[in-house]
Design a protein around this motif. Structure first.
Motif, mmCIF file in Angstrom:
data_model
loop_
_atom_site.group_PDB
_atom_site.id
_atom_site.type_symbol
_atom_site.label_atom_id
_atom_site.label_comp_id
_atom_site.label_asym_id
_atom_site.label_seq_id
_atom_site.Cartn_x
_atom_site.Cartn_y
_atom_site.Cartn_z
ATOM 1 N N ARG A 82 56.737 15.855 58.240
ATOM 2 C CA ARG A 82 57.497 17.030 57.840
ATOM 3 C C ARG A 82 56.588 18.221 57.551
ATOM 4 O O ARG A 82 55.501 18.076 56.984
ATOM 5 C CB ARG A 82 58.309 16.711 56.589
ATOM 6 N N ILE A 83 57.050 19.399 57.939
ATOM 7 C CA ILE A 83 56.405 20.657 57.540
ATOM 8 C C ILE A 83 57.511 21.565 56.990
ATOM 9 O O ILE A 83 58.576 21.703 57.614
ATOM 10 C CB ILE A 83 55.632 21.324 58.695
ATOM 11 N N ARG A 84 57.263 22.136 55.841
ATOM 12 C CA ARG A 84 58.298 22.911 55.162
ATOM 13 C C ARG A 84 57.658 24.062 54.400
ATOM 14 O O ARG A 84 56.639 23.868 53.728
ATOM 15 C CB ARG A 84 59.075 22.003 54.206
ATOM 16 N N TYR A 85 58.235 25.252 54.496
ATOM 17 C CA TYR A 85 57.782 26.380 53.690
ATOM 18 C C TYR A 85 58.881 27.436 53.620
ATOM 19 O O TYR A 85 59.775 27.484 54.455
ATOM 20 C CB TYR A 85 56.488 26.991 54.243
ATOM 21 N N ASP A 86 58.781 28.254 52.589
ATOM 22 C CA ASP A 86 59.739 29.339 52.396
ATOM 23 C C ASP A 86 59.391 30.521 53.295
ATOM 24 O O ASP A 86 58.268 30.622 53.812
ATOM 25 C CB ASP A 86 59.748 29.793 50.935
ATOM 26 N N ALA A 87 60.325 31.426 53.439
ATOM 27 C CA ALA A 87 60.095 32.616 54.263
ATOM 28 C C ALA A 87 59.067 33.527 53.607
ATOM 29 O O ALA A 87 58.991 33.640 52.383
ATOM 30 C CB ALA A 87 61.406 33.374 54.447
ATOM 31 N N GLY A 88 58.255 34.155 54.451
ATOM 32 C CA GLY A 88 57.330 35.166 53.965
ATOM 33 C C GLY A 88 58.026 36.507 53.873
ATOM 34 O O GLY A 88 58.778 36.884 54.782
ATOM 35 N N GLU A 116 61.154 21.135 59.102
ATOM 36 C CA GLU A 116 61.365 20.319 60.288
ATOM 37 C C GLU A 116 60.407 19.136 60.307
ATOM 38 O O GLU A 116 59.369 19.145 59.637
ATOM 39 C CB GLU A 116 61.179 21.142 61.569
ATOM 40 N N MET A 117 60.782 18.123 61.052
ATOM 41 C CA MET A 117 59.897 17.001 61.344
ATOM 42 C C MET A 117 59.181 17.328 62.648
ATOM 43 O O MET A 117 59.832 17.610 63.655
ATOM 44 C CB MET A 117 60.689 15.702 61.465
ATOM 45 N N ARG A 118 57.855 17.291 62.609
ATOM 46 C CA ARG A 118 57.069 17.745 63.763
ATOM 47 C C ARG A 118 56.055 16.680 64.167
ATOM 48 O O ARG A 118 55.479 15.986 63.326
ATOM 49 C CB ARG A 118 56.355 19.043 63.420
ATOM 50 N N GLY A 119 55.818 16.577 65.463
ATOM 51 C CA GLY A 119 54.846 15.633 65.986
ATOM 52 C C GLY A 119 53.413 16.068 65.721
ATOM 53 O O GLY A 119 53.148 17.117 65.134
ATOM 54 N N LEU A 120 52.478 15.237 66.193
ATOM 55 C CA LEU A 120 51.061 15.478 65.955
ATOM 56 C C LEU A 120 50.445 16.210 67.141
ATOM 57 O O LEU A 120 49.505 15.742 67.781
ATOM 58 C CB LEU A 120 50.340 14.146 65.699
ATOM 59 N N GLY A 121 50.962 17.380 67.422
ATOM 60 C CA GLY A 121 50.564 18.118 68.614
ATOM 61 C C GLY A 121 49.143 18.618 68.617
ATOM 62 O O GLY A 121 48.578 18.882 69.679
ATOM 63 N N SER A 122 48.538 18.742 67.446
ATOM 64 C CA SER A 122 47.180 19.294 67.397
ATOM 65 C C SER A 122 46.115 18.290 67.820
ATOM 66 O O SER A 122 44.984 18.671 68.129
ATOM 67 C CB SER A 122 46.859 19.801 65.987
ATOM 68 N N LEU A 123 46.446 16.992 67.836
ATOM 69 C CA LEU A 123 45.412 15.974 68.072
ATOM 70 C C LEU A 123 44.695 16.164 69.399
ATOM 71 O O LEU A 123 43.483 15.973 69.490
ATOM 72 C CB LEU A 123 46.025 14.574 68.017
ATOM 73 N N ALA A 124 45.442 16.515 70.433
ATOM 74 C CA ALA A 124 44.846 16.686 71.761
ATOM 75 C C ALA A 124 44.765 18.153 72.170
ATOM 76 O O ALA A 124 44.409 18.460 73.311
ATOM 77 C CB ALA A 124 45.645 15.905 72.800
ATOM 78 N N ALA A 125 45.057 19.052 71.258
ATOM 79 C CA ALA A 125 45.116 20.479 71.594
ATOM 80 C C ALA A 125 43.724 21.032 71.909
ATOM 81 O O ALA A 125 42.730 20.646 71.278
ATOM 82 C CB ALA A 125 45.734 21.266 70.442
ATOM 83 N N PRO A 126 43.614 21.951 72.867
ATOM 84 C CA PRO A 126 42.327 22.588 73.171
ATOM 85 C C PRO A 126 41.951 23.596 72.093
ATOM 86 O O PRO A 126 42.794 24.024 71.296
ATOM 87 C CB PRO A 126 42.577 23.269 74.515
ATOM 88 N N ILE A 127 40.692 24.008 72.086
ATOM 89 C CA ILE A 127 40.194 24.939 71.076
ATOM 90 C C ILE A 127 40.958 26.256 71.115
ATOM 91 O O ILE A 127 41.215 26.863 70.065
ATOM 92 C CB ILE A 127 38.675 25.178 71.257
ATOM 93 N N ASP A 128 41.378 26.715 72.293
ATOM 94 C CA ASP A 128 42.080 27.998 72.388
ATOM 95 C C ASP A 128 43.379 27.979 71.583
ATOM 96 O O ASP A 128 43.719 28.951 70.904
ATOM 97 C CB ASP A 128 42.393 28.328 73.854
ATOM 98 N N THR A 129 44.086 26.856 71.650
ATOM 99 C CA THR A 129 45.345 26.726 70.903
ATOM 100 C C THR A 129 45.086 26.667 69.410
ATOM 101 O O THR A 129 45.754 27.341 68.610
ATOM 102 C CB THR A 129 46.091 25.461 71.354
ATOM 103 N N LEU A 130 44.113 25.868 69.013
ATOM 104 C CA LEU A 130 43.830 25.684 67.591
ATOM 105 C C LEU A 130 43.236 26.935 66.963
ATOM 106 O O LEU A 130 43.564 27.282 65.820
ATOM 107 C CB LEU A 130 42.873 24.495 67.409
ATOM 108 N N TRP A 131 42.377 27.630 67.672
ATOM 109 C CA TRP A 131 41.704 28.790 67.103
ATOM 110 C C TRP A 131 42.684 29.924 66.802
ATOM 111 O O TRP A 131 42.426 30.762 65.926
ATOM 112 C CB TRP A 131 40.600 29.275 68.036
ATOM 113 N N ALA A 132 43.807 29.941 67.490
ATOM 114 C CA ALA A 132 44.817 30.976 67.222
ATOM 115 C C ALA A 132 45.309 30.909 65.776
ATOM 116 O O ALA A 132 45.791 31.912 65.229
ATOM 117 C CB ALA A 132 45.989 30.811 68.189
ATOM 118 N N LEU A 133 45.168 29.761 65.131
ATOM 119 C CA LEU A 133 45.588 29.623 63.732
ATOM 120 C C LEU A 133 44.722 30.443 62.788
ATOM 121 O O LEU A 133 45.118 30.700 61.643
ATOM 122 C CB LEU A 133 45.540 28.147 63.313
ATOM 123 N N THR A 134 43.545 30.863 63.237
ATOM 124 C CA THR A 134 42.645 31.637 62.381
ATOM 125 C C THR A 134 42.875 33.139 62.496
ATOM 126 O O THR A 134 42.204 33.921 61.809
ATOM 127 C CB THR A 134 41.167 31.334 62.735
#
Length: 530
Positions: free
Chosen positions: A60-66, A78-96
């Protein structure tokens, strides 16, 4: 000659506890040597059954509105899968990218997913010894993904391409993978290290934790490199601050493509990948461990030479193989085992399976065979061992990960570079024991949604009395004989008549009693250690 060891002991120490019957059969029929050889040479990636579990896992991932004036984004639950495990650096780096409005739980989500995957693999992976060693190396090369977004965002790559890829391989290659990882570059600040203002954080931990160990820090005895025994021959007994300072200079320019300015209008790309910036490197002469470094060497050569020196040093062999001995055998590892493991480490330092060879030497030693009960299980081991022993349909949850942190093990969130303490005393404080007991009780009660435990799961058709039920769970969890001390103590503590029949009274009451017997068995010293 390998001393006889029980299959339960082998699986308790070299796996996350005894699990499926087919796993026991492979060990029983093939013997320890064959089972060990198979475990030390696993194929890349996860086995099919474990991979399916990972694909099916939802956390589960849950947060209030910003809301303005802060960044604005919609609420989510929502309940979310573990999509980051195989994600490339380009996808993950966007989080920064802080120009993109995003909730904090989204930016730190990869840490949660790696922790969840760690639990799934500990319970279900066929390659159990690799999982045990991945846990070991994550502590040895610790990074804290709970504070810095770039570390959290790139943790899946650190786990996948650094720790898991090299856990059974060559230590020199392992060191360079760690040194050039984005997670470690950020965690120990080497990405900002430049000529004229070298940051020594990474260099110091390279010596003190990753290779030589603090026991070989000799600055209180010598403050000039020439004074260190063996230094004039290029073979110093240990290291001093001068070695750290010079090594820090060698790693200047090792950085991350994070968009930093290069002067004028030029900037690094913002990809999150490792980079070497020649203009940031201190190209002048250096001296590390009594070895001269000529000026103006090719790109990366200075840092790689430092890694060569520390990887090949006897102090590193003693320190790192000694830690492996303590993890696999316990704190009472003999001098003979420690010396022998260090010798195998040095003799195998050019081999691609150097670490696997050292592990095999330790496991096939008399010390290992005689070390039953010498290690305290950490919360990760407790959770996985309980799930494997009970056969529960285990799923990880963030609430469980939080409970494990309360019991002392903050998965991928330990602040100090040391990693979690090795000493049993840390895990056995009065508060620590209380939280450990709550951990297994909560699993038995499905308190955090990790799966329903069938308290009749260990009971055969001939099990009719409470005493027989207690014996069955004691046999399953701690390999105890019928009528053993563990089952007797539990029944006495519960003030239950051992002769009481299971079909007497209300079924719900019997189920609750069996669940308490199971939980109390997991609280016993025999299950809390291995």
């Amino acid at each position: 000659m390998v001393e006889q060891v029980s299959e339960n002991f082998v699986l308790a120490r070299l796996a996350f506890g005894p699990g499926p019957e087919e796993e026991r059969i492979r060990l029983r029929e093939g013997g320890l040597r064959r089972w060990l050889a198979e475990q030390l040479a696993p194929p890349d990636g996860d086995d099919d059954a474990c991979r399916l579990r990972l694909e099916q896992t939802r956390v589960r991932i849950r947060y209030d509105a910003g809301k303005a004036p802060a960044p604005e984004y919609p609420a989510l639950d929502e309940m979310r899968g573990l999509g980051s495990l195989a994600a490339p650096i380009d996808t993950l780096w966007a989080l920064t990218d802080y120009k993109r409005p995003m909730a904090g739980p989204e930016r730190f989500r990869p840490r949660t997913e790696v922790a969840a995957a760690c639990l799934v693999r500990a319970v279900y992976s066929r390659w159990q010894l690799r999982e045990v060693l991945c846990d070991f190396w994550h502590n040895h090369f610790n990074v804290d993904a709970s504070q810095l977004v770039p570390v959290a965002a790139t943790l899946p790559i650190y786990d996948r391409e650094v720790i898991r890829r090299h856990a059974l391989g060559n230590f020199r290659e392992f060191l360079e993978a760690v040194a050039t990882s984005t997670a470690m570059q950020y965690y120990l600040n080497n990405r900002s290290s430049r000529a004229g203002s070298a940051n020594e954080n990474y260099a110091r931990e390279l010596f003190e934790l990753h290779s030589f160990g603090r026991e070989n820090y000799l600055n209180e005895f010598y403050n000039r490199w020439r004074e260190v025994p063996g230094a004039l021959k290029g073979q110093p007994k240990g290291f001093i601050d001068q070695d750290v300072y010079e090594a820090a200079r060698a790693f200047t320019g090792w950085t991350v493509e994070d968009g930093s300015g290069l002067g004028g209008v030029d900037r690094l790309p913002s990809s999150g990948r490792f980079a070497y910036v020649e203009s940031w490197h201190d190209n002048y002469q250096k001296r590390v461990l009594g070895t001269e470094f000529d000026p103006f060497q090719p790109p990366l050569a200075d840092g790689r030479k430092v890694l060569d020196l520390v990887a090949a040093h006897p102090a590193t062999a003693r320190h790192v193989s000694g830690k492996l001995c303590r993890r696999l055998v316990g704190e009472g590892a003999s001098a003979k085992l420690l010396n022998g493991a260090a010798e195998v480490w040095l003799r195998s330092r050019q081999q691609p399976d150097q670490i696997a060879r050292v592990v095999a030497f330790i496991v096939l030693s008399p010390d290992f065979a005689r070390s039953g009960g010498a290690r305290v299980r950490r919360p990760l081991e407790l959770v996985a061992a309980f799930a494997r022993a009970t056969g529960m349909d285990f799923v990880p949850t963030e609430a469980l990960i939080g409970e494990m942190a309360g019991a002392g093990q903050r998965l991928f969130g330990w602040g100090a570079p040391t990693g979690h303490p090795e000493e049993a005393a840390y895990w056995l404080s009065s508060n620590g024991m209380r939280r450990r007991w709550q951990l297994v009780q909560g699993l038995a009660d499905n308190r955090w949604g990790n799966g329903v435990v069938d308290p009749r799961g260990a009971l055969g058709p001939a099990t009719r009395s409470v005493a027989q039920a207690a014996d069955a769970w004691a046999a399953r969890l701690v390999d105890a004989p019928a009528g053993g001390a563990v089952a007797q103590a539990i029944l006495a503590g519960l003030a239950v008549d051992p002769a009481r029949l299971l079909d007497a009274g209300k079924p719900a009451d019997t189920t609750n009693l069996l669940r308490r017997i199971l939980a109390f068995t997991a609280m016993s010293a025999a299950f809390q250690s291995c």
